[in-house]
Design a protein around this motif. Structure first.
Motif, PDB file in Angstrom:
ATOM      1  N   GLN A   1       0.834  -1.203   0.000  1.00  0.00           N
ATOM      2  CA  GLN A   1       0.000   0.000   0.000  1.00  0.00           C
ATOM      3  C   GLN A   1       0.875   1.261   0.000  1.00  0.00           C
ATOM      4  OE1 GLN A   1      -3.830   0.446   0.773  1.00  0.00           O
ATOM      5  NE2 GLN A   1      -3.629  -1.356  -0.521  1.00  0.00           N
ATOM      6  N   LEU A   2       1.855   1.283   0.894  1.00  0.00           N
ATOM      7  CA  LEU A   2       2.725   2.451   1.003  1.00  0.00           C
ATOM      8  C   LEU A   2       3.603   2.615  -0.232  1.00  0.00           C
ATOM      9  CD1 LEU A   2       3.760   2.190   4.757  1.00  0.00           C
ATOM     10  CD2 LEU A   2       2.335   3.958   3.721  1.00  0.00           C
ATOM     11  N   THR A   3       4.069   1.518  -0.810  1.00  0.00           N
ATOM     12  CA  THR A   3       4.891   1.605  -2.014  1.00  0.00           C
ATOM     13  C   THR A   3       4.120   2.270  -3.147  1.00  0.00           C
ATOM     14  OG1 THR A   3       6.134  -0.385  -1.403  1.00  0.00           O
ATOM     15  CG2 THR A   3       6.205   0.299  -3.713  1.00  0.00           C
ATOM     16  N   ALA A   4       2.864   1.859  -3.323  1.00  0.00           N
ATOM     17  CA  ALA A   4       2.033   2.460  -4.365  1.00  0.00           C
ATOM     18  C   ALA A   4       1.850   3.960  -4.142  1.00  0.00           C
ATOM     19  CB  ALA A   4       0.676   1.768  -4.412  1.00  0.00           C
ATOM     20  N   LEU A   5       1.774   4.370  -2.872  1.00  0.00           N
ATOM     21  CA  LEU A   5       1.594   5.790  -2.555  1.00  0.00           C
ATOM     22  C   LEU A   5       2.889   6.570  -2.670  1.00  0.00           C
ATOM     23  CD1 LEU A   5      -0.744   5.308   0.527  1.00  0.00           C
ATOM     24  CD2 LEU A   5      -1.404   6.299  -1.667  1.00  0.00           C
TER      25      LEU A   5
END
Length: 566
Positions: free
Chosen positions: A27-31
Protein backbone atom coordinates in the motif's frame (compact mmCIF):
# COMPACT_ATOMS: atom_id res chain seq x y z
CA UNK A 1 -15.66 0.75 25.58
CA UNK A 2 -17.32 1.55 22.31
CA UNK A 3 -17.06 4.82 20.54
CA UNK A 4 -13.73 6.13 19.45
CA UNK A 5 -12.97 9.70 20.38
CA UNK A 6 -9.70 9.86 18.43
CA UNK A 7 -7.46 7.92 16.12
CA UNK A 8 -5.80 6.24 19.10
CA UNK A 9 -8.13 3.29 18.56
CA UNK A 10 -6.85 2.83 15.03
CA UNK A 11 -3.26 2.96 16.25
CA UNK A 12 -3.92 0.02 18.53
CA UNK A 13 -5.45 -1.90 15.63
CA UNK A 14 -2.53 -1.09 13.33
CA UNK A 15 -0.03 -2.22 15.94
CA UNK A 16 -1.90 -5.49 16.45
CA UNK A 17 -2.16 -5.92 12.69
CA UNK A 18 1.64 -5.52 12.31
CA UNK A 19 1.88 -2.17 10.54
CA UNK A 20 5.11 -3.30 8.85
CA UNK A 21 3.37 -6.28 7.26
CA UNK A 22 3.19 -7.09 3.56
CA UNK A 23 -0.20 -5.41 3.24
CA UNK A 24 1.10 -2.05 4.46
CA UNK A 25 4.29 -2.39 2.42
CA UNK A 26 2.58 -2.65 -0.95
CA UNK A 27 0.00 0.00 0.00
CA UNK A 28 2.73 2.45 1.00
CA UNK A 29 4.89 1.61 -2.01
CA UNK A 30 2.03 2.46 -4.37
CA UNK A 31 1.59 5.79 -2.56
CA UNK A 32 5.26 6.70 -2.24
CA UNK A 33 5.94 6.15 -5.94
CA UNK A 34 3.69 9.09 -6.79
CA UNK A 35 6.62 11.35 -5.88
CA UNK A 36 8.59 10.10 -8.90
CA UNK A 37 6.43 11.53 -11.72
CA UNK A 38 5.78 14.64 -9.64
CA UNK A 39 9.50 15.36 -9.28
CA UNK A 40 10.06 14.82 -12.99
CA UNK A 41 7.13 17.03 -14.03
CA UNK A 42 8.19 20.01 -11.93
CA UNK A 43 11.81 19.78 -13.11
CA UNK A 44 11.47 18.98 -16.80
CA UNK A 45 10.91 22.60 -17.89
CA UNK A 46 14.59 23.20 -17.13
CA UNK A 47 15.56 20.73 -19.86
CA UNK A 48 12.63 20.96 -22.29
CA UNK A 49 12.38 24.76 -22.23
CA UNK A 50 16.02 25.79 -21.89
CA UNK A 51 17.44 28.88 -23.59
CA UNK A 52 19.10 28.18 -26.96
CA UNK A 53 21.66 30.68 -28.37
CA UNK A 54 20.13 32.45 -31.37
CA UNK A 55 20.29 35.44 -33.68
CA UNK A 56 18.28 36.85 -36.54
CA UNK A 57 18.28 34.76 -39.69
CA UNK A 58 20.17 36.24 -42.65
CA UNK A 59 18.14 38.44 -44.97
CA UNK A 60 17.81 37.69 -48.64
CA UNK A 61 18.01 40.41 -51.26
CA UNK A 62 14.24 40.57 -51.65
CA UNK A 63 13.79 41.35 -47.97
CA UNK A 64 16.42 44.06 -48.06
CA UNK A 65 14.95 45.70 -51.12
CA UNK A 66 11.47 45.61 -49.63
CA UNK A 67 12.78 47.80 -46.82
CA UNK A 68 15.47 49.96 -48.45
CA UNK A 69 14.44 49.87 -52.13
CA UNK A 70 16.94 49.21 -54.90
CA UNK A 71 20.38 49.11 -53.36
CA UNK A 72 23.40 49.57 -55.54
CA UNK A 73 25.77 50.69 -52.82
CA UNK A 74 27.48 48.40 -50.32
CA UNK A 75 25.70 47.27 -47.21
CA UNK A 76 27.11 46.26 -43.84
CA UNK A 77 24.56 43.99 -42.13
CA UNK A 78 24.97 42.91 -38.50
CA UNK A 79 22.66 40.25 -37.09
CA UNK A 80 21.83 40.53 -33.39
CA UNK A 81 19.55 38.40 -31.24
CA UNK A 82 16.39 40.42 -31.66
CA UNK A 83 17.18 42.94 -34.39
CA UNK A 84 19.31 43.63 -37.44
CA UNK A 85 21.53 46.66 -38.02
CA UNK A 86 22.00 47.74 -41.63
CA UNK A 87 24.63 50.38 -42.42
CA UNK A 88 24.42 51.79 -45.93
CA UNK A 89 27.56 53.30 -47.50
CA UNK A 90 26.29 56.43 -49.22
CA UNK A 91 28.48 58.71 -51.33
CA UNK A 92 29.08 61.25 -48.60
CA UNK A 93 27.90 59.57 -45.41
CA UNK A 94 26.74 56.37 -43.75
CA UNK A 95 23.11 55.62 -42.97
CA UNK A 96 22.15 53.18 -40.23
CA UNK A 97 18.83 51.43 -39.91
CA UNK A 98 17.61 48.90 -37.32
CA UNK A 99 15.14 46.19 -38.35
CA UNK A 100 13.31 43.36 -36.67
CA UNK A 101 14.14 39.75 -37.54
CA UNK A 102 12.22 39.72 -40.81
CA UNK A 103 13.18 36.15 -41.75
CA UNK A 104 12.81 34.74 -38.27
CA UNK A 105 15.55 33.34 -36.06
CA UNK A 106 18.49 31.03 -36.46
CA UNK A 107 19.41 28.85 -33.46
CA UNK A 108 22.67 27.34 -32.30
CA UNK A 109 20.99 23.93 -31.99
CA UNK A 110 18.28 22.07 -33.87
CA UNK A 111 14.91 23.75 -33.30
CA UNK A 112 13.34 20.56 -31.91
CA UNK A 113 15.81 20.41 -29.01
CA UNK A 114 13.85 22.96 -26.96
CA UNK A 115 10.28 24.21 -27.01
CA UNK A 116 11.74 27.71 -26.76
CA UNK A 117 13.38 27.37 -30.19
CA UNK A 118 10.54 25.37 -31.76
CA UNK A 119 7.92 27.98 -30.86
CA UNK A 120 10.25 31.03 -31.05
CA UNK A 121 9.77 32.01 -27.40
CA UNK A 122 12.45 34.68 -27.65
CA UNK A 123 12.71 38.47 -27.74
CA UNK A 124 9.22 39.95 -27.23
CA UNK A 125 7.89 36.43 -26.54
CA UNK A 126 10.64 35.51 -24.09
CA UNK A 127 8.38 35.88 -21.05
CA UNK A 128 6.13 33.13 -22.37
CA UNK A 129 8.82 30.56 -21.61
CA UNK A 130 9.01 31.63 -17.96
CA UNK A 131 5.21 31.87 -17.83
CA UNK A 132 4.93 28.10 -18.29
CA UNK A 133 6.19 27.59 -14.75
CA UNK A 134 3.64 30.11 -13.51
CA UNK A 135 0.91 28.14 -15.28
CA UNK A 136 2.23 25.04 -13.58
CA UNK A 137 1.98 26.73 -10.18
CA UNK A 138 -1.58 27.84 -10.92
CA UNK A 139 -2.41 24.25 -11.75
CA UNK A 140 -0.93 23.08 -8.47
CA UNK A 141 -3.13 25.51 -6.57
CA UNK A 142 -6.26 24.47 -8.43
CA UNK A 143 -5.45 20.80 -7.94
CA UNK A 144 -4.81 21.26 -4.23
CA UNK A 145 -8.19 22.91 -3.69
CA UNK A 146 -10.32 20.78 -6.01
CA UNK A 147 -8.89 17.34 -5.33
CA UNK A 148 -8.62 17.95 -1.58
CA UNK A 149 -12.34 18.67 -1.43
CA UNK A 150 -13.09 15.63 -3.59
CA UNK A 151 -10.93 13.45 -1.32
CA UNK A 152 -12.83 14.49 1.80
CA UNK A 153 -16.18 13.99 0.10
CA UNK A 154 -15.66 10.85 -1.99
CA UNK A 155 -12.62 9.23 -0.46
CA UNK A 156 -8.85 9.10 -0.82
CA UNK A 157 -8.74 6.13 -3.17
CA UNK A 158 -11.19 7.51 -5.74
CA UNK A 159 -9.32 10.80 -5.82
CA UNK A 160 -5.88 9.18 -6.12
CA UNK A 161 -6.97 6.94 -8.99
CA UNK A 162 -8.69 9.79 -10.85
CA UNK A 163 -5.74 12.15 -10.47
CA UNK A 164 -3.20 9.47 -11.38
CA UNK A 165 -4.87 8.40 -14.62
CA UNK A 166 -5.43 12.05 -15.57
CA UNK A 167 -1.75 12.86 -15.04
CA UNK A 168 -0.74 9.98 -17.31
CA UNK A 169 -3.06 11.01 -20.13
CA UNK A 170 -2.07 14.67 -19.98
CA UNK A 171 1.66 14.00 -19.54
CA UNK A 172 1.78 11.85 -22.66
CA UNK A 173 -0.45 14.21 -24.63
CA UNK A 174 1.84 17.16 -23.92
CA UNK A 175 4.54 15.66 -26.14
CA UNK A 176 2.24 15.87 -29.19
CA UNK A 177 0.61 19.31 -28.88
CA UNK A 178 1.41 21.57 -31.85
CA UNK A 179 1.00 24.99 -30.21
CA UNK A 180 2.14 26.84 -27.14
CA UNK A 181 -1.38 27.66 -25.90
CA UNK A 182 -2.40 23.99 -25.82
CA UNK A 183 0.83 23.06 -24.10
CA UNK A 184 0.35 25.73 -21.40
CA UNK A 185 -3.22 24.57 -20.74
CA UNK A 186 -2.11 20.94 -20.45
CA UNK A 187 0.76 22.00 -18.18
CA UNK A 188 -1.79 23.44 -15.77
CA UNK A 189 -3.95 20.32 -15.98
CA UNK A 190 -0.96 18.05 -15.36
CA UNK A 191 0.04 20.09 -12.30
CA UNK A 192 -3.51 19.95 -10.93
CA UNK A 193 -3.63 16.17 -11.29
CA UNK A 194 -0.22 15.59 -9.72
CA UNK A 195 -0.96 17.92 -6.81
CA UNK A 196 -4.27 16.16 -6.23
CA UNK A 197 -2.40 12.88 -6.12
CA UNK A 198 0.26 14.32 -3.82
CA UNK A 199 -2.21 15.80 -1.32
CA UNK A 200 -4.33 12.66 -1.29
CA UNK A 201 -1.33 10.33 -1.14
CA UNK A 202 0.11 12.23 1.82
CA UNK A 203 -3.10 11.92 3.81
CA UNK A 204 -3.61 8.29 2.87
CA UNK A 205 -0.03 7.38 3.80
CA UNK A 206 -0.15 9.07 7.19
CA UNK A 207 -3.56 7.53 7.95
CA UNK A 208 -2.16 4.07 7.21
CA UNK A 209 0.42 3.96 10.02
CA UNK A 210 0.49 4.53 13.82
CA UNK A 211 1.23 7.98 15.19
CA UNK A 212 4.85 7.24 16.10
CA UNK A 213 5.63 6.12 12.55
CA UNK A 214 4.23 9.12 10.68
CA UNK A 215 7.61 10.85 10.57
CA UNK A 216 9.15 7.67 9.18
CA UNK A 217 6.67 7.72 6.31
CA UNK A 218 7.30 11.42 5.68
CA UNK A 219 11.04 10.77 5.56
CA UNK A 220 10.41 7.96 3.09
CA UNK A 221 8.38 10.33 0.90
CA UNK A 222 11.19 12.87 0.96
CA UNK A 223 13.77 10.20 0.09
CA UNK A 224 11.68 9.11 -2.89
CA UNK A 225 11.36 12.73 -4.05
CA UNK A 226 15.07 13.47 -3.66
CA UNK A 227 16.05 10.16 -5.20
CA UNK A 228 13.74 10.93 -8.12
CA UNK A 229 15.49 14.24 -8.78
CA UNK A 230 18.87 12.50 -8.76
CA UNK A 231 17.62 9.87 -11.22
CA UNK A 232 16.16 12.61 -13.36
CA UNK A 233 19.41 14.58 -13.35
CA UNK A 234 21.20 11.53 -14.77
CA UNK A 235 18.40 10.91 -17.27
CA UNK A 236 18.45 14.55 -18.42
CA UNK A 237 22.20 14.43 -19.02
CA UNK A 238 22.01 11.14 -20.94
CA UNK A 239 19.17 12.43 -23.14
CA UNK A 240 20.68 15.86 -23.76
CA UNK A 241 20.81 15.16 -27.52
CA UNK A 242 17.17 14.11 -28.01
CA UNK A 243 14.27 16.39 -28.86
CA UNK A 244 12.21 17.98 -26.14
CA UNK A 245 9.14 16.04 -27.29
CA UNK A 246 10.80 12.68 -26.68
CA UNK A 247 12.01 13.98 -23.33
CA UNK A 248 8.48 15.08 -22.45
CA UNK A 249 7.04 11.75 -23.55
CA UNK A 250 9.40 9.88 -21.22
CA UNK A 251 8.41 12.16 -18.33
CA UNK A 252 4.72 11.60 -19.08
CA UNK A 253 5.13 7.82 -19.21
CA UNK A 254 6.60 7.86 -15.71
CA UNK A 255 2.96 8.01 -14.52
CA UNK A 256 2.01 4.77 -16.28
CA UNK A 257 1.83 2.72 -13.07
CA UNK A 258 -1.15 4.78 -11.91
CA UNK A 259 -3.43 2.62 -14.05
CA UNK A 260 -2.85 -0.18 -11.52
CA UNK A 261 -3.90 1.89 -8.49
CA UNK A 262 -7.52 0.63 -8.43
CA UNK A 263 -6.21 -2.87 -7.68
CA UNK A 264 -3.37 -1.80 -5.36
CA UNK A 265 -4.99 0.75 -3.05
CA UNK A 266 -7.65 0.39 -0.38
CA UNK A 267 -9.61 3.27 1.08
CA UNK A 268 -8.38 4.91 4.28
CA UNK A 269 -9.95 3.24 7.32
CA UNK A 270 -9.81 6.51 9.23
CA UNK A 271 -11.80 8.26 6.48
CA UNK A 272 -14.26 5.36 6.37
CA UNK A 273 -14.72 5.68 10.15
CA UNK A 274 -15.35 9.42 9.81
CA UNK A 275 -18.03 8.59 7.21
CA UNK A 276 -19.43 5.72 9.36
CA UNK A 277 -18.76 3.11 6.66
CA UNK A 278 -17.92 0.34 9.13
CA UNK A 279 -18.63 -2.60 6.81
CA UNK A 280 -15.90 -1.36 4.42
CA UNK A 281 -13.45 -1.09 7.31
CA UNK A 282 -14.21 -4.72 8.19
CA UNK A 283 -13.52 -5.75 4.60
CA UNK A 284 -10.16 -3.91 4.56
CA UNK A 285 -9.10 -5.34 7.91
CA UNK A 286 -9.97 -8.90 6.90
CA UNK A 287 -7.94 -8.47 3.71
CA UNK A 288 -4.98 -7.14 5.71
CA UNK A 289 -5.23 -10.05 8.14
CA UNK A 290 -5.05 -12.56 5.29
CA UNK A 291 -2.03 -10.89 3.68
CA UNK A 292 -0.18 -10.25 6.96
CA UNK A 293 -1.17 -13.68 8.34
CA UNK A 294 -2.65 -12.22 11.51
CA UNK A 295 -5.51 -13.80 13.46
CA UNK A 296 -8.64 -12.28 12.00
CA UNK A 297 -10.82 -12.88 15.07
CA UNK A 298 -8.47 -10.90 17.32
CA UNK A 299 -8.36 -7.92 14.95
CA UNK A 300 -12.12 -7.87 14.41
CA UNK A 301 -12.74 -8.09 18.16
CA UNK A 302 -10.38 -5.17 18.70
CA UNK A 303 -12.09 -3.22 15.91
CA UNK A 304 -15.54 -3.71 17.45
CA UNK A 305 -14.25 -2.76 20.88
CA UNK A 306 -12.22 0.29 19.89
CA UNK A 307 -13.95 1.74 16.82
CA UNK A 308 -17.47 0.49 16.21
CA UNK A 309 -20.08 2.35 18.31
CA UNK A 310 -22.16 0.33 20.80
CA UNK A 311 -25.49 0.75 19.06
CA UNK A 312 -23.98 -0.51 15.80
CA UNK A 313 -22.61 -3.59 17.58
CA UNK A 314 -26.01 -4.35 19.11
CA UNK A 315 -27.54 -4.70 15.66
CA UNK A 316 -24.49 -6.04 13.90
CA UNK A 317 -25.33 -9.70 14.40
CA UNK A 318 -28.81 -9.17 12.92
CA UNK A 319 -27.52 -7.63 9.72
CA UNK A 320 -26.68 -9.46 6.57
CA UNK A 321 -24.34 -8.12 3.94
CA UNK A 322 -27.11 -6.38 1.99
CA UNK A 323 -28.32 -4.38 4.99
CA UNK A 324 -24.94 -3.05 6.09
CA UNK A 325 -25.10 -0.18 3.66
CA UNK A 326 -28.43 0.92 5.14
CA UNK A 327 -26.86 0.85 8.60
CA UNK A 328 -24.03 3.07 7.45
CA UNK A 329 -26.54 5.53 5.98
CA UNK A 330 -28.50 5.64 9.23
CA UNK A 331 -25.26 6.28 11.12
CA UNK A 332 -24.54 9.17 8.80
CA UNK A 333 -27.99 10.57 9.49
CA UNK A 334 -27.23 10.92 13.16
CA UNK A 335 -28.58 7.69 14.66
CA UNK A 336 -25.38 6.98 16.54
CA UNK A 337 -25.75 7.91 20.18
CA UNK A 338 -23.96 11.04 21.24
CA UNK A 339 -22.83 12.02 17.72
CA UNK A 340 -23.43 15.56 16.51
CA UNK A 341 -23.23 16.74 12.96
CA UNK A 342 -20.23 18.97 12.43
CA UNK A 343 -20.40 22.16 10.40
CA UNK A 344 -19.06 22.36 6.85
CA UNK A 345 -15.24 22.03 7.03
CA UNK A 346 -14.27 25.21 5.14
CA UNK A 347 -16.88 27.33 6.94
CA UNK A 348 -15.75 25.96 10.29
CA UNK A 349 -12.18 27.06 9.63
CA UNK A 350 -13.22 30.65 9.01
CA UNK A 351 -15.84 30.79 11.77
CA UNK A 352 -13.68 29.51 14.58
CA UNK A 353 -11.11 32.06 15.79
CA UNK A 354 -8.68 29.51 17.22
CA UNK A 355 -8.82 27.30 14.16
CA UNK A 356 -8.40 30.32 11.86
CA UNK A 357 -5.25 31.46 13.70
CA UNK A 358 -3.64 28.04 13.36
CA UNK A 359 -4.70 27.87 9.71
CA UNK A 360 -3.40 31.37 8.91
CA UNK A 361 0.03 30.61 10.37
CA UNK A 362 0.10 27.38 8.39
CA UNK A 363 -0.87 29.19 5.18
CA UNK A 364 1.85 31.83 5.56
CA UNK A 365 4.43 29.14 6.28
CA UNK A 366 3.53 27.29 3.09
CA UNK A 367 3.59 30.51 1.07
CA UNK A 368 7.04 31.39 2.40
CA UNK A 369 8.52 27.95 1.84
CA UNK A 370 7.17 27.66 -1.69
CA UNK A 371 8.30 31.15 -2.70
CA UNK A 372 11.76 30.64 -1.24
CA UNK A 373 12.28 27.05 -2.39
CA UNK A 374 11.18 27.56 -5.99
CA UNK A 375 12.76 31.01 -6.17
CA UNK A 376 16.15 29.51 -5.32
CA UNK A 377 15.42 26.46 -7.48
CA UNK A 378 14.69 28.51 -10.60
CA UNK A 379 17.74 30.68 -9.95
CA UNK A 380 20.04 27.65 -9.81
CA UNK A 381 22.14 29.09 -12.65
CA UNK A 382 23.50 31.58 -10.12
CA UNK A 383 25.15 28.58 -8.44
CA UNK A 384 26.84 27.49 -11.67
CA UNK A 385 26.69 28.53 -15.33
CA UNK A 386 26.13 24.94 -16.54
CA UNK A 387 22.48 23.95 -16.09
CA UNK A 388 23.33 20.30 -15.40
CA UNK A 389 25.79 21.18 -12.65
CA UNK A 390 23.40 23.77 -11.24
CA UNK A 391 20.59 21.24 -11.16
CA UNK A 392 22.96 18.70 -9.60
CA UNK A 393 23.74 21.10 -6.76
CA UNK A 394 20.01 21.48 -6.15
CA UNK A 395 19.67 17.70 -5.98
CA UNK A 396 22.51 17.47 -3.46
CA UNK A 397 20.89 20.05 -1.16
CA UNK A 398 17.59 18.19 -1.41
CA UNK A 399 19.21 14.88 -0.46
CA UNK A 400 21.02 16.46 2.49
CA UNK A 401 17.79 18.15 3.60
CA UNK A 402 16.06 14.77 3.84
CA UNK A 403 18.92 13.48 5.99
CA UNK A 404 18.60 16.49 8.28
CA UNK A 405 14.83 16.06 8.43
CA UNK A 406 15.20 12.39 9.38
CA UNK A 407 17.74 13.11 12.13
CA UNK A 408 15.90 16.02 13.76
CA UNK A 409 12.13 15.87 13.35
CA UNK A 410 11.52 13.11 15.91
CA UNK A 411 14.37 14.04 18.20
CA UNK A 412 13.45 17.70 18.64
CA UNK A 413 9.79 17.73 17.57
CA UNK A 414 8.03 19.31 14.61
CA UNK A 415 7.61 22.78 16.06
CA UNK A 416 11.17 23.40 17.25
CA UNK A 417 12.72 21.85 14.13
CA UNK A 418 10.52 23.99 11.91
CA UNK A 419 11.61 27.14 13.76
CA UNK A 420 15.32 26.31 13.68
CA UNK A 421 15.51 25.61 9.96
CA UNK A 422 13.43 28.64 9.02
CA UNK A 423 15.75 30.80 11.11
CA UNK A 424 18.78 29.16 9.47
CA UNK A 425 17.33 29.79 6.01
CA UNK A 426 16.52 33.42 6.82
CA UNK A 427 19.93 34.29 8.24
CA UNK A 428 21.80 32.44 5.46
CA UNK A 429 19.92 34.15 2.65
CA UNK A 430 20.31 37.60 4.18
CA UNK A 431 24.03 36.89 4.66
CA UNK A 432 24.30 35.93 0.96
CA UNK A 433 22.78 39.30 0.02
CA UNK A 434 25.26 41.18 2.22
CA UNK A 435 28.28 39.36 0.75
CA UNK A 436 26.88 39.77 -2.78
CA UNK A 437 26.87 43.56 -2.38
CA UNK A 438 30.60 43.55 -1.62
CA UNK A 439 31.88 40.85 -3.97
CA UNK A 440 32.79 43.50 -6.56
CA UNK A 441 35.34 44.96 -4.16
CA UNK A 442 36.34 41.59 -2.69
CA UNK A 443 36.13 38.86 -5.40
CA UNK A 444 36.67 36.09 -2.84
CA UNK A 445 33.24 36.93 -1.40
CA UNK A 446 31.73 35.10 -4.38
CA UNK A 447 32.49 31.83 -2.61
CA UNK A 448 30.65 33.07 0.49
CA UNK A 449 27.64 34.08 -1.63
CA UNK A 450 27.40 30.61 -3.15
CA UNK A 451 27.95 28.91 0.21
CA UNK A 452 25.26 30.88 2.03
CA UNK A 453 22.84 30.52 -0.88
CA UNK A 454 23.26 26.74 -0.87
CA UNK A 455 22.94 26.68 2.91
CA UNK A 456 19.70 28.65 2.62
CA UNK A 457 18.46 26.26 -0.07
CA UNK A 458 19.30 23.30 2.18
CA UNK A 459 17.49 24.84 5.18
CA UNK A 460 14.34 25.80 3.27
CA UNK A 461 14.18 22.36 1.63
CA UNK A 462 14.32 20.81 5.10
CA UNK A 463 11.59 23.17 6.30
CA UNK A 464 9.44 22.27 3.33
CA UNK A 465 9.80 18.58 4.19
CA UNK A 466 8.76 19.30 7.77
CA UNK A 467 5.55 21.16 6.95
CA UNK A 468 4.43 18.32 4.67
CA UNK A 469 4.47 16.14 7.79
CA UNK A 470 3.43 18.85 10.24
CA UNK A 471 0.29 20.13 8.47
CA UNK A 472 -1.60 16.81 8.14
CA UNK A 473 -0.92 16.13 11.82
CA UNK A 474 -2.46 19.46 12.90
CA UNK A 475 -5.81 19.13 11.14
CA UNK A 476 -8.41 16.51 12.17
CA UNK A 477 -9.50 13.69 9.88
CA UNK A 478 -12.82 15.37 9.04
CA UNK A 479 -11.08 18.35 7.40
CA UNK A 480 -7.55 17.05 6.88
CA UNK A 481 -7.58 17.21 3.11
CA UNK A 482 -9.28 20.60 3.15
CA UNK A 483 -6.59 21.84 5.57
CA UNK A 484 -3.77 20.49 3.43
CA UNK A 485 -5.47 21.76 0.29
CA UNK A 486 -5.84 25.34 1.54
CA UNK A 487 -2.27 25.32 2.80
CA UNK A 488 -1.11 24.07 -0.56
CA UNK A 489 -3.09 26.81 -2.30
CA UNK A 490 -1.11 29.30 -0.24
CA UNK A 491 2.06 27.59 -1.41
CA UNK A 492 0.96 28.04 -5.01
CA UNK A 493 0.50 31.76 -4.41
CA UNK A 494 4.16 31.87 -3.43
CA UNK A 495 5.03 29.66 -6.38
CA UNK A 496 3.31 32.06 -8.78
CA UNK A 497 5.79 34.79 -7.90
CA UNK A 498 8.86 32.54 -7.83
CA UNK A 499 9.49 32.52 -11.63
CA UNK A 500 9.59 36.32 -11.70
CA UNK A 501 12.42 36.47 -9.15
CA UNK A 502 14.85 35.76 -12.00
CA UNK A 503 13.88 39.01 -13.70
CA UNK A 504 14.00 40.92 -10.44
CA UNK A 505 17.44 39.47 -9.70
CA UNK A 506 18.87 40.84 -12.97
CA UNK A 507 17.92 44.42 -12.06
CA UNK A 508 17.88 44.36 -8.24
CA UNK A 509 20.09 41.44 -7.05
CA UNK A 510 19.51 42.21 -3.38
CA UNK A 511 15.68 41.99 -3.47
CA UNK A 512 14.96 38.24 -3.79
CA UNK A 513 17.32 37.13 -1.03
CA UNK A 514 16.15 39.90 1.28
CA UNK A 515 12.48 39.00 0.79
CA UNK A 516 13.14 35.28 1.19
CA UNK A 517 15.20 35.80 4.33
CA UNK A 518 12.76 38.21 5.96
CA UNK A 519 9.78 35.93 5.34
CA UNK A 520 11.64 32.97 6.83
CA UNK A 521 12.44 34.90 10.00
CA UNK A 522 8.77 35.98 10.33
CA UNK A 523 7.73 32.32 10.05
CA UNK A 524 10.14 31.50 12.87
CA UNK A 525 8.21 33.89 15.10
CA UNK A 526 4.74 32.75 14.00
CA UNK A 527 5.26 29.00 14.40
CA UNK A 528 5.07 29.48 18.17
CA UNK A 529 1.26 29.67 17.75
CA UNK A 530 1.12 26.12 16.34
CA UNK A 531 0.76 23.02 18.54
CA UNK A 532 3.44 20.36 18.85
CA UNK A 533 2.30 17.15 17.14
CA UNK A 534 5.16 14.80 17.94
CA UNK A 535 3.77 11.43 19.14
CA UNK A 536 0.26 12.89 19.27
CA UNK A 537 -2.72 10.94 17.97
CA UNK A 538 -4.35 12.35 14.85
CA UNK A 539 -7.51 14.20 15.95
CA UNK A 540 -10.70 12.85 14.43
CA UNK A 541 -12.93 15.93 14.75
CA UNK A 542 -12.48 19.70 15.00
CA UNK A 543 -13.60 19.62 18.63
CA UNK A 544 -10.92 17.07 19.49
CA UNK A 545 -8.33 19.29 17.80
CA UNK A 546 -9.38 22.32 19.87
CA UNK A 547 -9.33 20.33 23.11
CA UNK A 548 -5.88 19.01 22.23
CA UNK A 549 -4.50 22.52 21.55
CA UNK A 550 -6.08 23.82 24.77
CA UNK A 551 -4.45 21.07 26.84
CA UNK A 552 -1.05 21.83 25.32
CA UNK A 553 -1.35 25.53 26.14
CA UNK A 554 -2.43 24.79 29.70
CA UNK A 555 0.54 22.48 30.11
CA UNK A 556 2.92 25.16 28.82
CA UNK A 557 1.38 27.80 31.11
CA UNK A 558 1.73 25.52 34.12
CA UNK A 559 5.37 24.78 33.31
CA UNK A 560 6.10 28.52 32.99
CA UNK A 561 4.28 29.45 36.20
CA UNK A 562 6.48 29.41 39.33
CA UNK A 563 5.30 27.27 42.20
CA UNK A 564 3.87 29.61 44.85
CA UNK A 565 3.13 26.90 47.37
CA UNK A 566 4.83 27.36 50.68
Amino acid sequence: MGESNSDESFDSILLALNWRGLYQIYQLTALLLQAFPSALAVSCIIFTGFHVPFHCKELNRTSVESVLGDIDTGLNITYHECDITIITNMSDHFESKRLTCLEGYEYGQAREMSLVSEWDLVCENESLGDLLQTFYMIGLGVGAAVFAAIADMYGRKFTAVTAGVLSLAVGVGMSYVPQYAFFAAMKMLQAAALMGLSVTGTSLSLELVPAKQRSTISVAMCWVWSGSTVIYAVFAYLTRNVSWRIHQLAVGLSSCYFVFLPWLLDESNRWLAAKKKYHLIERNLKKACRINRVNEDDIMALFREKVMPHNVQEHHSLLDKDSKLDLDKSANNGNIQGEKTEEKPVLQIFKDRQLLLVSAVTWFTWLTDSLTYYGLYLNSTTFHSDKYIGFGLNCITDVLSVLAFWLTVDRFGRKRTCQVFHLMAGLSLIASVVFDNFKGAVPSFSVAVTTFSLLGKFAIATSYNIIWLYTPEIFPTSIRNVGIGLASVSARVGGLFAPFTRTVYRYFPWVPGSVFGTFCIVVTLLVRFLPETKNQELPQTIQEMKQWIRKQRETVQKSNTPDNDT
